[in-house]
Each structure stands twice: as structure tokens, then as C-alpha cells.
Scaffold this motif. Structure first.
Motif, PDB file in Angstrom:
ATOM      1  N   LYS A 163       0.864  -1.397   0.210  1.00 21.49           N
ATOM      2  CA  LYS A 163      -0.287   0.107  -0.030  1.00 21.49           C
ATOM      3  C   LYS A 163       0.917   1.708   0.205  1.00 21.49           C
ATOM      4  CE  LYS A 163      -3.618   2.153   2.476  1.00 21.49           C
ATOM      5  NZ  LYS A 163      -4.301   2.290   3.190  1.00 21.49           N
ATOM      6  N   ASP A 168      -2.221   5.926  -3.030  1.00 25.28           N
ATOM      7  CA  ASP A 168      -3.389   6.598  -3.229  1.00 25.28           C
ATOM      8  C   ASP A 168      -4.049   6.118  -4.448  1.00 25.28           C
ATOM      9  OD1 ASP A 168      -3.659   7.680  -0.176  1.00 25.28           O
ATOM     10  OD2 ASP A 168      -3.336   9.497  -1.808  1.00 25.28           O
ATOM     11  N   ALA A 193      -8.559  -6.258   2.398  1.00 22.39           N
ATOM     12  CA  ALA A 193      -8.932  -6.000   3.673  1.00 22.39           C
ATOM     13  C   ALA A 193      -8.166  -4.527   3.641  1.00 22.39           C
ATOM     14  CB  ALA A 193      -8.626  -6.696   5.176  1.00 22.39           C
ATOM     15  N   GLY A 196      -8.301  -2.318  -0.665  1.00 22.16           N
ATOM     16  CA  GLY A 196      -9.965  -2.230  -1.317  1.00 22.16           C
ATOM     17  C   GLY A 196     -11.104  -1.760  -0.407  1.00 22.16           C
ATOM     18  N   THR A 197     -10.387   0.074  -0.347  1.00 20.96           N
ATOM     19  CA  THR A 197     -10.816   0.592   0.121  1.00 20.96           C
ATOM     20  C   THR A 197     -10.952   2.483   0.100  1.00 20.96           C
ATOM     21  OG1 THR A 197      -8.921   2.052   1.504  1.00 20.96           O
ATOM     22  CG2 THR A 197     -10.161   0.085   2.740  1.00 20.96           C
ATOM     23  N   ASP A 198     -11.771   3.316  -0.089  1.00 22.54           N
ATOM     24  CA  ASP A 198     -11.639   4.453  -0.988  1.00 22.54           C
ATOM     25  C   ASP A 198     -12.420   4.677  -2.269  1.00 22.54           C
ATOM     26  OD1 ASP A 198     -10.660   5.633   1.198  1.00 22.54           O
ATOM     27  OD2 ASP A 198      -8.587   5.424   0.938  1.00 22.54           O
ATOM     28  N   THR A 200     -11.392   1.087  -3.998  1.00 20.77           N
ATOM     29  CA  THR A 200     -10.614   0.804  -5.161  1.00 20.77           C
ATOM     30  C   THR A 200     -11.189  -0.514  -5.152  1.00 20.77           C
ATOM     31  OG1 THR A 200      -8.372   1.655  -4.461  1.00 20.77           O
ATOM     32  CG2 THR A 200      -8.549  -0.797  -5.218  1.00 20.77           C
TER      33      THR A 200
END
Length: 395
Positions: A163, A168, A193, A196-198, A200
Motif C-alpha cells: 500500500k 493512493d 482488507a 479495497g477501500t476508498d 478501490t
């Protein structure tokens, strides 16, 4: 921009039982009043992933030499090391652990295979035996019980490193390419986990572990139109996998992320090497701590070569010495646990902290790339807090 990173697995284990007092010549003697604490190292010494176990054992030996000033003793107590080969078989690992516990051994360390480590951790918890796992990467070991600690990194830290490398990525597509086994599934879950946020979108392409024709897999990855591909792969088909990804244009169409594996794997990338960005648990010869310098001096005398999991063994030895110092000749495991919770020490890689809440080992990780000579070099260091896993509650 082309970046490629291969996530290595710390899964290993093997066959054959053997014991040896390798901490120092001989057993307990008059110089320390006969006081000793036995430590069982259960890990791989043969089989497909035996190299991981060998790296760990060599690192442990150097770490014990460093932490005891070459005496093999702490506070007048000799640390006697017993080595066992688990064969990568959870049932065998459990059998060996129970055998050692039955012999009164208060400390077990090692296991490169996640499947072996999780089973030994359960036995250790049931029997109130201190367990310090080795290169096994499964996140399941963190917080599993109050008697289990770890001397290496975990999958979550690998993904947090990725990450950091990727930065970003809102609205982007990430595809996890892995084998359909426990290691691959764990990586797919961790990537989902963490990344897979924001907005994505994370999907997975899981290949049968026995597959030799990987063209359909590579085409499926390419067809998904990913911005990033996160590769978690181990075993004999790695070279074919990288070659196929290159042939199918995946390495040119997306950012590819994967973890650095052992030295023997460097040639596996072939021509894909120039397109790869590496996330690394450790980069051999890259750190300059006093512990790293001691290890290199020790290895030089032994004609050994440091590798990916050498620091895990070195860390384990440092933790064992701290535990024995607290637990004394009687091997008081509750005192050992208390001493290790919150323990901060400098290892081969840099500053390490055993998080008291769940026994995760907070440690630095690295971004690396291959040089034209074919060796990896560090391009960025991530501090322990940057890649720390989410804290769990101890089970």
C-alpha cells in the motif's frame, strides 16, 4: 509506469528428528552449577522449503552468539538448543511439540510453515508453553493466545508495504494473482482488507497449485483491465508464471507488485526483472545495525550467506535470551510472557517492538528493485508504525 512485486511465502517444514546443543559446546557444567533451559527449534531442514528453515537456524545461531556474548548463557543459565524437523506436516509438528513439552521444554521456536505454526501455537497455548514462531507469515498467529509470539513478519505487513509503494489508488482496479491454497487465499483476503477501500475495487485470480499451463490465468488477469496486479506466488512454477505474464503483456499493461523471495529465486524473474518493484521483508546486506554487522562477521567465519529469513532467526534468539533472563532456570513461562510483552530491541533490520496487546512484531520493511547486476537494493524503508497490522484481542 511499470512496477512488479512478488510476494514470497513463508510456508515450510520438513522431515527427520535430530537434537543438538548448538548454543555452546557441551551441556550444563560446573561453571554454571548445572543450570540450563532447553529450547526446541521446530522448523524445516529438508524438503521443498528447507532453505527457509536453514536461513532461520543460521540466523538463530548468530543471534544467540550476539545476545549471550558468545557464551550461550544468560544470568548463569545455559541455553540448550534442541533441533527438530517438522517436515512441513502439521501433524508431525504437533507431535514434536508435544514430545518436547512432555520432556519439560518450556520454550518452542521456529516453524516456517504457516499450517505447522498455527497448530503448534494451539498446543503451546493449551500447555502454557512459550512459543516464538519463525518465518510463518499467517496473520492467524497474531493474538491467537498469550503464549504465542512471532519473530518474523506477517502477511498484513507485506500488504501494508505494498500500500505504501502504490500510494493512493481511489477508483482503481487491483487484481490479486495467487495460487488457490491457504497462502494465496490469505493474501487475497489481506489485499482486499487493506487496499479495497476508498473506492478501490479488488478482485482475485486464483490458480490451481498444480497448474503448469498458466496462459489462461495470465489472460484472465489481463482481461480484468487492472491498474495494479498484486502477485503472491511460491513454488516451482514461479519462473513460468513470470514468463507467461510478460508474454501476455500483463507486465506492460499494469503496475505489478510482488515480494522479494530468497536469493535462489532472483533468476526466476528472467527478463521480467526490469519491470519489477519489490516489497521486501528484508534485503540481504542492506542494513547497517550493530546486530547486522555481528551477524555478517559470524557468517563470514562459518562461510554462510545471509538471506531473506536470516533476521527471523536472529530475532528469535534475542527474544529467547530475554525470556530466559526473566523466566530463570525454572523456565517460568508466565514470567517469560510478561518480559516479552512490550519488549523493544534492535535486530538485524532495525528497531523491533513486540506489541503487548496482541504480540505482533512491529518492524521495518522495504521497497526494493533489482540492479543491473541482478541483486536487489533498497529504494525506500518503511518504519514499523507505517506497516503495523491492525491490533487484535488475544484469544
Amino acid at each position: 509506469m511499470r512496477r512488479s512485486v512478488v510476494l514470497a511465502a513463508a510456508l515450510a517444514g520438513v522431515t527427520t528428528l535430530f537434537t543438538a546443543a548448538c548454543s555452546a559446546p557441551g551441556g550444563a557444567d560446573a561453571s554454571n552449577g548445572g543450570k540450563e533451559v532447553k529450547v526446541a527449534l521446530i522448523t524445516s531442514t529438508s524438503g521443498p522449503l528447507a532453505s527457509y528453515g536453514e536461513q532461520y537456524l543460521q540466523g538463530f545461531e548468530a543471534g544467540l552468539d550476539h545476545a549471550t556474548d558468545g557464551t550461550g548463557e544468560v544470568e548463569g543459565i545455559r541455553i540448550r538448543v534442541l533441533k527438530d524437523d517438522d517436515g512441513g506436516d502439521p501433524a508431525k509438528g504437533v507431535s514434536l511439540a508435544k514430545q518436547r513439552i512432555g520432556q519439560g521444554v518450556p520454550v518452542i521456536a521456529g516453524s516456517a510453515a504457516s499450517g505447522v505454526a498455527t497448530q503448534i501455537a494451539a498446543v503451546a497455548g493449551q500447555n502454557k508453553t512459550l512459543y516464538i514462531s519463525g518465518p510463518a507469515a499467517t496473520d492467524a498467529l497474531t493474538g491467537v493466545n498469550r503464549y504465542t509470539f512471532r519473530s518474523g513478519r506477517q502477511t498484513y505487513q507485506d500488504v501494508m508495504t505494498a500500500k505504501g509503494i502504490l500510494g493512493d489508488s481511489p477508483g482503481k482496479k487491483v487484481v490479486v494473482l495467487a495460487q488457490d491454497n491457504a497462502f494465496g487465499q490469505a493474501n487475497a483476503e489481506a489485499v482486499a482488507a487493506v487496499l479495497g477501500t476508498d473506492g478501490t475495487k479488488v478482485t482475485s485470480v486464483l490458480a490451481p497449485p498444480s497448474a503448469t499451463d498458466l496462459t489462461p490465468v495470465a489472460r484472465k488477469v489481463r482481461a480484468a483491465g487492472p491498474d495494479m496486479v498484486f502477485v503472491a506466488w511460491a513454488g516451482d512454477t514461479a519462473q513460468a508464471m513470470w514468463s507467461t505474464l510478460d508474454q501476455q503483456g500483463v507486465l506492460d499493461a499494469a503496475t505489478v507488485v510482488t515480494g522479494l523471495d530468497s536469493r535462489a529465486s532472483y533468476p526466476v524473474f528472467g527478463k521480467a526483472r526490469e519491470k519489477v518493484t519489490l516489497l521486501a521483508h528484508y534485503v540481504p546486506e542492506a542494513t547497517r545495525t550493530a546486530q547486522a554487522q555481528h551477524m555478517r562477521t559470524y557468517f563470514g567465519k562459518k562461510k554462510w550467506q545471509e538471506d531473506l529469513f536470516t533476521p527471523d532467526g536472529f530475532n528469535a534468539a534475542q527474544m529467547v535470551v530475554e525470556a530466559v533472563r526473566a523466566g530463570g532456570a525454572k523456565g517460568d513461562t508466565d514470567a517469560m510472557v510478561k518480559a516479552l510483552e512490550g519488549f523493544t530491541f534492535t535486530g538485524v533490520k532495525g528497531k523491533n517492538t513486540v506489541r503487548a496487546g496482541d504480540h505482533a512484531l512491529l518492524q521495518p520493511t522495504f521497497q526494493a528493485k533489482f540492479t543491473t547486476a541482478g541483486s536487489p537494493e533498497v529504494s525506500r524503508t518503511f518504519q514499523p508504525e507505517q506497516v503495523a497490522p491492525v491490533e487484535k484481542k488475544i484469544g
